[in-house]
Design a protein around this motif. Structure first.
Motif, PDB file in Angstrom:
ATOM      1  N   ILE A 280      36.641  43.083  43.646  1.00 46.16           N
ATOM      2  CA  ILE A 280      36.533  42.221  42.462  1.00 46.16           C
ATOM      3  C   ILE A 280      37.553  42.636  41.406  1.00 46.16           C
ATOM      4  O   ILE A 280      38.216  41.801  40.785  1.00 46.16           O
ATOM      5  N   VAL A 281      37.693  43.955  41.216  1.00 42.59           N
ATOM      6  CA  VAL A 281      38.700  44.450  40.278  1.00 42.59           C
ATOM      7  C   VAL A 281      40.089  43.966  40.690  1.00 42.59           C
ATOM      8  O   VAL A 281      40.881  43.507  39.864  1.00 42.59           O
ATOM      9  N   SER A 282      40.392  44.049  41.988  1.00 43.99           N
ATOM     10  CA  SER A 282      41.711  43.657  42.470  1.00 43.99           C
ATOM     11  C   SER A 282      41.995  42.179  42.233  1.00 43.99           C
ATOM     12  O   SER A 282      43.119  41.799  41.916  1.00 43.99           O
ATOM     13  N   VAL A 283      40.964  41.359  42.391  1.00 45.56           N
ATOM     14  CA  VAL A 283      41.139  39.921  42.177  1.00 45.56           C
ATOM     15  C   VAL A 283      41.534  39.641  40.727  1.00 45.56           C
ATOM     16  O   VAL A 283      42.481  38.895  40.457  1.00 45.56           O
ATOM     17  N   TYR A 284      40.835  40.265  39.779  1.00 38.89           N
ATOM     18  CA  TYR A 284      41.126  40.017  38.361  1.00 38.89           C
ATOM     19  C   TYR A 284      42.318  40.818  37.859  1.00 38.89           C
ATOM     20  O   TYR A 284      42.908  40.472  36.829  1.00 38.89           O
ATOM     21  N   PHE A 285      42.696  41.853  38.592  1.00 40.74           N
ATOM     22  CA  PHE A 285      43.842  42.686  38.205  1.00 40.74           C
ATOM     23  C   PHE A 285      45.131  41.868  38.144  1.00 40.74           C
ATOM     24  O   PHE A 285      45.997  42.099  37.303  1.00 40.74           O
ATOM     25  N   VAL A 286      45.270  40.901  39.036  1.00 45.61           N
ATOM     26  CA  VAL A 286      46.500  40.111  39.095  1.00 45.61           C
ATOM     27  C   VAL A 286      46.393  38.806  38.313  1.00 45.61           C
ATOM     28  O   VAL A 286      47.282  37.960  38.388  1.00 45.61           O
ATOM     29  N   GLY A 287      45.314  38.645  37.553  1.00 45.69           N
ATOM     30  CA  GLY A 287      45.147  37.424  36.764  1.00 45.69           C
ATOM     31  C   GLY A 287      45.230  37.692  35.277  1.00 45.69           C
ATOM     32  O   GLY A 287      45.738  38.724  34.832  1.00 45.69           O
ATOM     33  N   ASN A 288      44.708  36.760  34.488  1.00 44.96           N
ATOM     34  CA  ASN A 288      44.768  36.853  33.030  1.00 44.96           C
ATOM     35  C   ASN A 288      43.394  36.750  32.369  1.00 44.96           C
ATOM     36  O   ASN A 288      43.306  36.524  31.170  1.00 44.96           O
TER      37      ASN A 288
ATOM     38  N   ASP B 284      40.872  38.576  30.939  1.00 44.02           N
ATOM     39  CA  ASP B 284      40.596  39.920  30.439  1.00 44.02           C
ATOM     40  C   ASP B 284      39.108  40.263  30.515  1.00 44.02           C
ATOM     41  O   ASP B 284      38.738  41.382  30.911  1.00 44.02           O
ATOM     42  N   TYR B 285      38.277  39.332  30.102  1.00 48.80           N
ATOM     43  CA  TYR B 285      36.839  39.600  30.061  1.00 48.80           C
ATOM     44  C   TYR B 285      36.320  40.008  31.443  1.00 48.80           C
ATOM     45  O   TYR B 285      35.615  41.029  31.580  1.00 48.80           O
ATOM     46  N   GLU B 286      36.673  39.232  32.462  1.00 48.20           N
ATOM     47  CA  GLU B 286      36.174  39.516  33.812  1.00 48.20           C
ATOM     48  C   GLU B 286      36.781  40.806  34.358  1.00 48.20           C
ATOM     49  O   GLU B 286      36.105  41.564  35.059  1.00 48.20           O
ATOM     50  N   PHE B 287      38.064  41.060  34.046  1.00 45.16           N
ATOM     51  CA  PHE B 287      38.683  42.298  34.543  1.00 45.16           C
ATOM     52  C   PHE B 287      38.004  43.518  33.937  1.00 45.16           C
ATOM     53  O   PHE B 287      37.633  44.456  34.658  1.00 45.16           O
ATOM     54  N   TYR B 288      37.851  43.536  32.602  1.00 44.09           N
ATOM     55  CA  TYR B 288      37.262  44.713  31.959  1.00 44.09           C
ATOM     56  C   TYR B 288      35.812  44.924  32.404  1.00 44.09           C
ATOM     57  O   TYR B 288      35.359  46.065  32.552  1.00 44.09           O
ATOM     58  N   LYS B 289      35.100  43.834  32.636  1.00 38.05           N
ATOM     59  CA  LYS B 289      33.732  43.957  33.128  1.00 38.05           C
ATOM     60  C   LYS B 289      33.731  44.549  34.532  1.00 38.05           C
ATOM     61  O   LYS B 289      32.930  45.445  34.842  1.00 38.05           O
ATOM     62  N   ALA B 290      34.665  44.071  35.368  1.00 38.95           N
ATOM     63  CA  ALA B 290      34.730  44.549  36.755  1.00 38.95           C
ATOM     64  C   ALA B 290      35.153  46.021  36.820  1.00 38.95           C
ATOM     65  O   ALA B 290      34.568  46.803  37.587  1.00 38.95           O
ATOM     66  N   ILE B 291      36.134  46.412  36.010  1.00 40.29           N
ATOM     67  CA  ILE B 291      36.605  47.801  36.054  1.00 40.29           C
ATOM     68  C   ILE B 291      35.543  48.743  35.509  1.00 40.29           C
ATOM     69  O   ILE B 291      35.387  49.878  35.981  1.00 40.29           O
ATOM     70  N   GLU B 292      34.773  48.283  34.527  1.00 39.19           N
ATOM     71  CA  GLU B 292      33.700  49.113  33.978  1.00 39.19           C
ATOM     72  C   GLU B 292      32.589  49.302  35.009  1.00 39.19           C
ATOM     73  O   GLU B 292      32.033  50.406  35.157  1.00 39.19           O
ATOM     74  N   ASN B 293      32.268  48.238  35.754  1.00 40.48           N
ATOM     75  CA  ASN B 293      31.258  48.349  36.807  1.00 40.48           C
ATOM     76  C   ASN B 293      31.698  49.323  37.893  1.00 40.48           C
ATOM     77  O   ASN B 293      30.905  50.138  38.381  1.00 40.48           O
ATOM     78  N   LEU B 294      32.987  49.247  38.250  1.00 43.43           N
ATOM     79  CA  LEU B 294      33.510  50.160  39.269  1.00 43.43           C
ATOM     80  C   LEU B 294      33.518  51.596  38.755  1.00 43.43           C
ATOM     81  O   LEU B 294      33.130  52.525  39.477  1.00 43.43           O
TER      82      LEU B 294
END
Length: 353
Positions: free
Chosen positions: A40-48, A50-60
């Motif tokens: 999930i982090v990887s999917v949002y890592f290459v996008g824009n 921010d909300y979903e990426f930071y949520k995903a990286i925090e969960n990981l």
């Protein structure tokens, strides 16, 4: 501005989007919870988003918090995301935090992460000698065979810096790309390394090397249809248009690049190769303005604050610990001496009585 500076800003656009996890899970039903969170982090890592990426990286990060290596890598990954999106202030603050946590944990095997990030900071400002210095320092700090993926990222970044560098000045971009290829293991790692080597070829107007890379990339894409290999494809297609003489299509392909600096770098390179001097000069003027705007967002002072030798900080903390242990030792000795004296006095009193 000389042609040896063209495309250096791809340091943030191209290389930093490399992620250690394939974006598409081949067997999602067999994933562990960590693999699921990482994907999930990887999917949002290459996008824009921010909300979903930071949520995903925090969960990981919460999931791997008991594994220092994985925990520090999630911090590193988040900083790279911030850099890739021009969130320089955030990235600098988080780099300082990462540095402090590494030192407190005495995690010497991961000190290279700070040097790697500093190399990227300096590269983003076209301070390429400093960038190379810290990237090479990071590479030399990695024990052979222990962190090949991180070493691959460093070699790819060095390749990126060399994309439009004069072959007679500094390390040859082809050599860095070949070093990356020598340790690339997955189709995605090989494809990304070949793509960067192809970009070096575009910068040097080297059609022969570009063709070799292009054919190998096409072979990998054909043999690994299940892999997510589209990340670099826009740049390879752009190069294909350039060497086929389809400069209008190459210019049009730049429209898909959202960041001003790398898009203008590419446009200037295309106009130069096409011989359109007027368009090249106009683009270079816009590039200067875009770089000034970008650089104003980066605090060199803050970078310099972070750029203190991590070993010095480690020595400071070690010194503080020695002082603490010395103080404790002296206190114990004093206490023991008092007890012995008291015992001696009490013994004499007993004998006297």
């Amino acid at each position: 501005m000389t042609n040896k500076t063209i495309l250096r800003a791809l340091l943030l656009l191209i290389m930093l989007t490399v992620s250690p996890i394939t974006l598409v899970a081949q067997n999602a039903e067999d994933e562990s919870e960590e693999e699921r969170l990482d994907r999930i982090v990887s999917v949002y890592f290459v996008g824009n988003n921010d909300y979903e990426f930071y949520k995903a990286i925090e969960n990981l990060r919460e999931h791997v918090k008991d594994d220092p290596a994985k925990y520090f890598r999630t911090m590193n990954r988040e900083i790279i995301y911030d850099l890739n999106h021009n969130y320089y202030s955030k990235a600098l603050q988080k780099t300082e935090l990462l540095k402090d946590e590494l030192i407190k944990a005495n995690a010497e095997d991961y000190y290279y992460m700070v040097d790697f990030l500093l190399g990227i900071f300096y590269g983003s400002r076209d301070e390429n000698e400093l960038s190379k210095k810290y990237l090479l320092k990071a590479a030399n700090a990695i024990k052979p065979g222990t962190n090949d993926h991180e070493l691959l990222n460093i070699y790819q970044t060095l390749t990126n810096i060399s994309i439009f560098e004069d072959p007679d000045e500094g390390p040859d971009g082809y050599n860095w790309a070949d070093k990356a290829l020598s340790i690339a293991q997955t189709p995605r790692e090989r494809c990304s390394s070949l793509s960067l080597k192809a970009m070096v070829a575009i910068g040097r107007n080297d059609k022969k090397i570009f063709e070799e890379c292009y054919q190998e990339i096409m072979k990998i894409r054909s043999e690994s249809p299940q892999e997510e290999l589209s990340m670099y494809w826009k740049y390879i297609k752009m190069g294909r248009h350039v060497f086929d003489g389809d400069f209008d299509l190459a210019v049009k392909a730049c429209d898909s690049i959202s960041l001003d600096v790398p898009r203008l770098y590419l446009l200037a390179a295309i106009y130069k190769l096409s011989g359109d001097t007027k368009a090249e000069n106009e683009t270079l003027y816009k590039l200067i303005q875009a770089k000034d705007k970008r650089n104003n967002e980066i605090s060199t002072l803050t970078i310099n604050d972070i750029n203190q030798d991590i070993q010095m900080d480690q020595q400071r903390i070690t010194g503080e610990r020695i002082k603490l242990y010395t103080h404790i030792g002296i206190t114990l000795i004093v206490a023991l001496t008092i007890l012995l004296l008291a015992y001696f006095v009490m013994s004499r009193r007993r004998r006297y009585n």
